[in-house]
Design an enzyme around this catalytic site. Structure first.
Site, PDB file in Angstrom:
ATOM      1  N   SER A 324       0.712  -1.238   0.057  1.00 28.58           N
ATOM      2  CA  SER A 324      -0.257  -0.107   0.129  1.00 28.58           C
ATOM      3  C   SER A 324       1.031   1.186   0.008  1.00 28.58           C
ATOM      4  O   SER A 324       1.361   1.576  -0.965  1.00 28.58           O
ATOM      5  CB  SER A 324      -0.905  -0.067   1.078  1.00 28.58           C
ATOM      6  OG  SER A 324      -1.973   0.823   0.961  1.00 28.58           O
ATOM      7  N   ASP A 335       8.475   5.593 -11.180  1.00 31.97           N
ATOM      8  CA  ASP A 335       8.247   6.145 -12.521  1.00 31.97           C
ATOM      9  C   ASP A 335       8.940   7.457 -12.581  1.00 31.97           C
ATOM     10  O   ASP A 335       9.064   7.812 -13.650  1.00 31.97           O
ATOM     11  CB  ASP A 335       6.683   6.666 -12.223  1.00 31.97           C
ATOM     12  CG  ASP A 335       5.687   5.399 -12.270  1.00 31.97           C
ATOM     13  OD1 ASP A 335       6.250   4.367 -12.611  1.00 31.97           O
ATOM     14  OD2 ASP A 335       4.438   5.675 -11.977  1.00 31.97           O
ATOM     15  N   LYS A 349      -1.162  -4.076  -3.417  1.00 32.95           N
ATOM     16  CA  LYS A 349      -2.414  -3.558  -2.626  1.00 32.95           C
ATOM     17  C   LYS A 349      -2.785  -1.996  -3.289  1.00 32.95           C
ATOM     18  O   LYS A 349      -2.205  -1.049  -2.939  1.00 32.95           O
ATOM     19  CB  LYS A 349      -2.319  -3.434  -1.024  1.00 32.95           C
ATOM     20  CG  LYS A 349      -3.500  -2.832  -0.225  1.00 32.95           C
ATOM     21  CD  LYS A 349      -4.812  -3.542  -0.609  1.00 32.95           C
ATOM     22  CE  LYS A 349      -4.546  -4.732  -0.307  1.00 32.95           C
ATOM     23  NZ  LYS A 349      -5.850  -5.889  -0.567  1.00 32.95           N
TER      24      LYS A 349
END
Length: 491
Positions: A324, A335, A349
Site C-alpha cells: 500500500s 516512475d 495493494k
C-alpha cells in the site's frame, strides 16, 4: 481487529489533498489486513483508507424507487422478527446480522462492519507500546493470512513469513472466523505463549510464539560503510519528518548513497507517503492518482525536494510484505526514475477505503476507489516488480515440515528435499536436493542431533524438526543476506 491499528485521521496541516468526497475526510493508507499484532504490531495495514470523521444519521435521501422498496422490506422483516418471532430477539444482533450480510455479499475482504467494541479496538493504540506477536494479518476467502511480520518482532523471530496462512490458534480452528476474533485469540499478556498453526505451501506446522511489548519505530538509520541504510517500518505521523532528519544526518556524515528499506512495511498514512516522495521529487508533480468511476484526483508534491536528498543516489529495497503506502512511494520513485528498486515483487495493494462511524460508535469500512502510480500503473493484485531481483535464500522460504510424522532412511517425500536444503544451509555436508532420504541425509541428521543434544538415531522426528526450524530461524535473523547482497552490488 488488531493490537495496534492506525485509524487516526491525518492532521489538518498536512500537505495532502483531501479525497474526492463531499464529507470532511482525511486520506490514510491502510492495509486492512489486520495485524496479528499480538505482539504488537498493528494493523498498520496498508490499504489506502479514507477516514470519515462524521457520524452517520439515518438518511434515505438519494435512493431511487427500487432502493426505497428494498429498504422498506428490510425494515419490515426487522420489525416482524423483533415483534412476532416466538423467541425474544436482540435488536442489536438483528441489525448487526443484516449489515454483516450486506457487507459479506460484496465479497470484498477489505470491507466490513465493526461493532462499537470492535471499533474501539480498531482505534486504540494510535501511538505507544503494544503487546502481541508483531504480525499483520488479513482475511481473504475465509482464510486468515499474514501480510507481513514486523521487523524484529516475536513473529519474525519465530519464523512467520508473509503469506503464511493461519489455520489454528492454540489448536482451535480459525477458518471462517472474523478477523477481530482471531486477533483476540492471539493477543494476551506479555510473557505468555501462543501457538499458531500455519500453512505454508501444502504443509502445516505449529509455531509457538512468546508475546511481548512492541514499540514501533518509524524510521531507523544505520551507517554501513559509505552507504546509509534507512529502515522505514511504517508510514505514521511524521515519518517524512523522521526520514528528512535521517537524510540530513547521513549527508553530514558524508553519505551519498542511501538504501530505503521498505521490506515488510505494510503501509500507513497516505499523506506521509506523499510527503516522503516530496523529499526526492520537486514541487507540482503527481505522486498518486485516485480513481472512482469517472472521478479522478491527483495528489501532488507541494514543496521543492530536499537539497541534501538531491545529492544522493537512492536504492529502495522491497519484498512481498511491502504494501500500500510502501507501494505508493515506491511506484512514484520508480516512475520518476528517482531510485532503483531491488528485492522481490511487492504485495500488490492498490485500493482505497473509507470508514464511516455511526453515532453508537460502530463503523463500516468499504472500498471506495483505487489508486494508480504517476504513470498510470494499477498494481492491485500484481505488485511492483523490482528493477533488480535479489532472491531470498532458499532456506528462508522453505515449506514447513509437518511435525506429526517421523521420516526414516529410504523414504521418498517432498519434505526430504526441504531437510536437505535446510541442513546444507546450516553447514552440514549435503550434495544433492532430491526427495530421497539417503544415507548422506541420515548421517547429516545424526550429526545435527549430536550437535544439539538430541537423541541420535538418524530419524527426522518431532524434536529434530523443532530444533531444525529453530536453527534456520536463528540463522535468518542473524544475517540479513538480502541486504548484504544489495550492499555488495553497490560497491
Amino acid at each position: 481487529m488488531n493490537d495496534h491499528q492506525k485509524n487516526h485521521a491525518t492532521s489538518q496541516d498536512d500537505n495532502t489533498k483531501s479525497t474526492p468526497s463531499k464529507n470532511s475526510k482525511h486520506i490514510k493508507i491502510k492495509l486492512w489486513h489486520f495485524i496479528l499484532v499480538i505482539l504488537g504490531i498493528i494493523l498498520l495495514t496498508s490499504i489506502i483508507t479514507v477516514v470519515s470523521t462524521i457520524l452517520i444519521s439515518h438518511q434515505k435521501s438519494g435512493l431511487n424507487k427500487e432502493q426505497r422498496a428494498n429498504l422498506k422490506k428490510i425494515e419490515y422483516v426487522y420489525q416482524t422478527l423483533n415483534k412476532d418471532y416466538y423467541k425474544k430477539q436482540s435488536s442489536d444482533k438483528l441489525t448487526q446480522s443484516a449489515i454483516d450480510g450486506m457487507v459479506k455479499e460484496l465479497k470484498d475482504p477489505y470491507s466490513e462492519y465493526m461493532t462499537a467494541e470492535e471499533t474501539k479496538q480498531f482505534n486504540e493504540g494510535v501511538s505507544g507500546d503494544f503487546v502481541g506477536i508483531g504480525a499483520e494479518m488479513q482475511k481473504k476467502n475465509e482464510q486468515i493470512s499474514v501480510t507481513s511480520p514486523m521487523k524484529d518482532s516475536p513473529a519474525e523471530k519465530a519464523g512467520i513469513q508473509p503469506k503464511d496462512i493461519v489455520t489454528q490458534v492454540n489448536h482451535h480452528s480459525v477458518v471462517g472466523k472474523p478477523l477481530d476474533q482471531v486477533v483476540k485469540m492471539v493477543r494476551g499478556k506479555k510473557g505468555t505463549y501462543v501457538t499458531l498453526t500455519i500453512k505454508r505451501g501444502s504443509q502445516e506446522k505449529d509455531i509457538k510464539i512468546k508475546r511481548d511489548t512492541i514499540h514501533v519505530k518509524s524510521v531507523e538509520y544505520e551507517k554501513k560503510g559509505n552507504v546509509g541504510v534507512l529502515t522505514i517500518n511504517k508510514f505514521q505521523s511524521n515519518t517524512s519528518g523522521e526520514l528528512k532528519s535521517a537524510i540530513i544526518k547521513a549527508h553530514k556524515q558524508g553519505i551519498r548513497h542511501i538504501i530505503l528499506d521498505l521490506r515488510n512495511n505494510p503501509g500507513g498514512l497516505l499523506d506521509e507517503a506523499v510527503k516522503m516522495a516530496n523529499i526526492f521529487i520537486d514541487k507540482g508533480n503527481t505522486v498518486v492518482q485516485l480513481e472512482k468511476g469517472k472521478d479522478k484526483e491527483e495528489l501532488k508534491t507541494s514543496n521543492q525536494a530536499l537539497k541534501q536528498a538531491k545529492d544522493m543516489k537512492v536504492s529502495i529495497l522491497v519484498n512481498e510484505g511491502s504494501a500500500s503506502a510502501s507501494e505508493v512511494f515506491t511506484g512514484a520513485m520508480k516512475d520518476y526514475h528517482k531510485a532503483k528498486v531491488y528485492g522481490s515483487k511487492t504485495f500488490g495493494k492498490g485500493i482505497v477505503q473509507t470508514t464511516r462511524e455511526f453515532s453508537d460508535g460502530s463503523l463500516i469500512k468499504y472500498t471506495e476507489m483505487k489508486w494508480l502510480t504517476p504513470d498510470g500503473h494499477y498494481i492491485h493484485g500484481k505488485g511492483i516488480r523490482p528493477d533488480v531481483s535479489i532472491s531470498t535464500p532458499k532456506y528462508q522460504s522453505l515449506n514447513v515440515i509437518p511435525d506429526n510424522k517421523t521420516y526414516h532412511q529410504g523414504e521418498k517425500d517432498k519434505n526430504v528435499k526441504t531437510m536437505k536444503i535446510g541442513l546444507k544451509a546450516l553447514g552440514y555436508p549435503i550434495d544433492n536436493e532430491t526427495n530421497i532420504f539417503d544415507e548422506q541425509l541420515e548421517s547429516a541428521i545424526k550429526t545435527f542431533q549430536q550437535d544439539n543434544n538430541l537423541k541420535v538415531n538418524g530419524n527426522f522426528d518431532k524434536k529434530t524438526n523443532d530444533k531444525f526450524t529453530e536453527k534456520l530461524v536463528e540463522k535468518a535473523n542473524k544475517k540479513d543476506t538480502v541486504l548484504n547482497d544489495l550492499l555488495n552490488k553497490l560497491k
